[in-house]
Design a protein around this motif. Structure first.
Motif, short mmCIF file in Angstrom:
data_model
loop_
_atom_site.label_atom_id
_atom_site.label_comp_id
_atom_site.label_asym_id
_atom_site.label_seq_id
_atom_site.Cartn_x
_atom_site.Cartn_y
_atom_site.Cartn_z
N TYR A 23 44.72 35.30 67.46
CA TYR A 23 43.75 35.18 66.36
C TYR A 23 42.34 35.47 66.88
N SER A 24 42.04 35.01 68.09
CA SER A 24 40.71 35.23 68.67
C SER A 24 40.44 36.71 68.92
N LYS A 84 41.24 28.65 62.96
CA LYS A 84 40.92 29.84 63.74
C LYS A 84 41.17 31.10 62.91
N LYS A 85 42.25 31.09 62.15
CA LYS A 85 42.57 32.23 61.29
C LYS A 85 41.47 32.46 60.26
N GLU A 87 38.45 31.72 60.74
CA GLU A 87 37.24 31.91 61.53
C GLU A 87 36.24 30.77 61.34
#
Length: 118
Positions: A23-24, A84-85, A87
């Motif tokens: 994801y990052s 995280k997805k 953001e």
């Protein structure tokens, strides 16, 4: 069954870090695949943990507390990846996740079917 339970959560932790890094890096397709595999491992962790609970628990608070901490740990893992997805910041969740994970592992080691480290 204990070895299967430990194996599933070790693989789940590896998948968590792989999904988070994907994801990052912006690889949405790879992250989605590993995230779905991780969700399968959540189910396996819960099933093996429930089987251990039913088999070995004397219905005392330590086993119930371990089970609750384990479910919270899984919830925090999922929340980390979803944030995280999207953001959003995950700093506080990482701190909470590490604390709850350590408490879960230490309580698991303390219980009679765990390894007697202390």
């Amino acid at each position: 069954m204990t070895h299967l339970h430990i194996t599933t959560w070790v693989v789940a932790l590896i998948l968590l870090f792989v999904s988070y890094s994907l994801y990052s890096s912006g690889s949405a397709k790879g992250a989605k695949i590993t995230h779905m595999i991780l969700r399968l491992f959540y189910i396996l962790i819960i099933l093996t943990g429930a089987e251990l609970f039913v088999r070995f628990a004397n219905w005392n608070g330590e086993y119930a507390g371990k089970m609750i901490l384990g479910i919270i740990t899984i919830g925090l893992m999922e929340m980390l990846l979803i944030r995280k997805k999207k953001e959003k910041s995950t700093g506080g969740l990482w701190v909470g996740f590490v604390i709850v994970l350590l408490l879960t592992v230490l309580l698991g080691l303390h219980l009679p079917i765990g390894f007697q480290l202390f």
